[in-house]
Design a protein around this motif. Structure first.
Motif, PDB file in Angstrom:
ATOM      1  N   MET A 106       0.852  -1.184   0.000  1.00  0.00           N
ATOM      2  CA  MET A 106       0.000   0.000   0.000  1.00  0.00           C
ATOM      3  C   MET A 106       0.894   1.242   0.000  1.00  0.00           C
ATOM      4  N   PRO A 134     -10.018   3.046  -6.658  1.00  0.00           N
ATOM      5  CA  PRO A 134      -9.562   2.654  -5.324  1.00  0.00           C
ATOM      6  C   PRO A 134      -8.435   1.626  -5.394  1.00  0.00           C
ATOM      7  N   ILE A 135      -7.641   1.611  -4.336  1.00  0.00           N
ATOM      8  CA  ILE A 135      -6.586   0.606  -4.216  1.00  0.00           C
ATOM      9  C   ILE A 135      -7.173  -0.588  -3.473  1.00  0.00           C
ATOM     10  N   HIS A 136      -7.081  -1.757  -4.099  1.00  0.00           N
ATOM     11  CA  HIS A 136      -7.617  -2.991  -3.521  1.00  0.00           C
ATOM     12  C   HIS A 136      -6.481  -3.813  -2.927  1.00  0.00           C
ATOM     13  N   GLN A 137      -6.782  -4.505  -1.852  1.00  0.00           N
ATOM     14  CA  GLN A 137      -5.860  -5.470  -1.273  1.00  0.00           C
ATOM     15  C   GLN A 137      -6.629  -6.787  -1.145  1.00  0.00           C
ATOM     16  N   LEU A 138      -6.349  -7.696  -2.081  1.00  0.00           N
ATOM     17  CA  LEU A 138      -7.050  -8.977  -2.129  1.00  0.00           C
ATOM     18  C   LEU A 138      -6.073 -10.105  -2.398  1.00  0.00           C
ATOM     19  N   THR A 142      -1.875  -6.026  -4.025  1.00  0.00           N
ATOM     20  CA  THR A 142      -2.310  -4.640  -3.888  1.00  0.00           C
ATOM     21  C   THR A 142      -2.358  -4.066  -5.297  1.00  0.00           C
ATOM     22  N   GLN A 144      -4.769  -1.386  -8.377  1.00  0.00           N
ATOM     23  CA  GLN A 144      -5.885  -0.597  -8.896  1.00  0.00           C
ATOM     24  C   GLN A 144      -6.274  -1.231 -10.216  1.00  0.00           C
ATOM     25  N   GLU A 149     -13.607  -6.648 -12.539  1.00  0.00           N
ATOM     26  CA  GLU A 149     -13.922  -6.703 -11.113  1.00  0.00           C
ATOM     27  C   GLU A 149     -12.664  -7.058 -10.311  1.00  0.00           C
ATOM     28  N   PRO A 150     -12.465  -6.442  -9.166  1.00  0.00           N
ATOM     29  CA  PRO A 150     -11.273  -6.714  -8.357  1.00  0.00           C
ATOM     30  C   PRO A 150     -11.085  -8.198  -8.007  1.00  0.00           C
ATOM     31  N   GLU A 151     -12.149  -8.921  -7.695  1.00  0.00           N
ATOM     32  CA  GLU A 151     -12.025 -10.344  -7.340  1.00  0.00           C
ATOM     33  C   GLU A 151     -11.478 -11.146  -8.515  1.00  0.00           C
ATOM     34  N   ALA A 154      -7.763 -10.359  -8.811  1.00  0.00           N
ATOM     35  CA  ALA A 154      -6.979 -11.026  -7.769  1.00  0.00           C
ATOM     36  C   ALA A 154      -6.781 -12.504  -8.107  1.00  0.00           C
TER      37      ALA A 154
END
Length: 189
Positions: A106, A134-138, A142, A144, A149-151, A154
Motif C-alpha cells: 500500500m 480505489p486501491i484494492h488489497q485482495l 495490492t 488498482q 472486477e477486483p475479485e 486477484a
C-alpha cells in the motif's frame, strides 16, 4: 465478467533504470506471458516525469500481434519514470482490456502527493491518480484496476505469480530492463 482462462495471457510493463535528470529518456519494457511463460517482448520509452506513459503503452500494443491475445494488461505501479502517470481508465478503454496497476505494498498517499506537488501541473497528475480508482488489497495483492472486477483480477494475479506478490510478467520486465540498461539484472524484482 468473463471466465478466467487456466493460463491468462498478459502484457506486463515496467520501466528500466534511468537518469534522474529532468526529461531523461526512460526505457519501458513489456513482457508478454501466457501464465508465467514468456511469449514475447516489446520495448518503448517515455520521459521522466512526462505525460506520454498511457500513449506509449498503447503504441506498443495497438495494431501489434499481441493485443488480440491478451486477457489483461499489468503495470508495475501507476507511473513510469518517476511520475509519468498512466491514465488507467483511458488505457483500458483504448486497449479494450482490463488494465491493472500492481503495487508491492500500500503506497503512502501523503508522501506521493507531497512529491507530486514539486512537479509542474501537480493537480493534473493527482487527478490521474484518483481516476485510477480505489486501491484494492485482495489475496495478497495490492492493485488498482479499470475494466474488470477486483475479485477476478486477484484470481488472475494468483495464476500469473510463481511466488510472492509480483506477477511473473512484471518480474521479468524488471529483470530484462535492468540487464539491458546496466549489464546485469538487479536484486529487486
Amino acid at each position: 465478467m468473463q471466465r478466467l482462462p487456466r493460463l491468462p495471457r498478459v502484457a506486463g510493463f515496467d520501466d528500466a533504470p534511468f537518469e534522474k535528470r529532468a526529461g531523461a529518456v526512460v526505457p519501458l519494457v513489456g513482457t508478454v506471458c501466457s501464465g508465467t511463460r514468456v511469449e514475447g517482448l516489446v520495448w518503448g520509452r517515455v520521459r521522466k516525469d512526462g505525460w506520454t506513459a498511457t500513449d506509449e503503452v498503447c503504441r506498443l500494443l495497438v495494431g501489434g500481434k499481441f493485443l488480440p491475445q491478451l486477457h489483461l494488461v499489468l503495470l508495475d505501479g501507476i507511473a513510469f519514470g518517476g511520475f509519468n502517470v498512466v491514465d488507467l481508465p483511458r488505457l483500458a478503454e483504448r486497449l479494450g482490456k482490463p488494465c491493472v496497476a500492481v503495487m508491492r505494498r500500500m503506497p503512502d498517499l501523503g508522501a506521493v502527493e507531497r512529491a507530486l506537488r514539486n512537479l509542474p501541473r501537480a493537480e493534473r497528475r493527482l487527478a490521474l491518480l484518483k481516476r485510477a480508482g480505489p486501491i484494492h488489497q485482495l489475496r495478497g495483492f495490492t492493485f488498482q484496476v479499470q475494466g474488470a472486477e477486483p475479485e477476478w483480477v486477484a484470481e488472475a494475479l494468483g495464476l500469473l505469480t510463481d511466488r510472492g506478490n509480483v506477477p511473473e510478467a512484471l518480474r521479468l520486465a524488471h529483470l530484462i530492463g535492468s540487464a539491458v540498461v546496466t549489464g546485469e539484472s538487479s536484486k529487486r524484482a
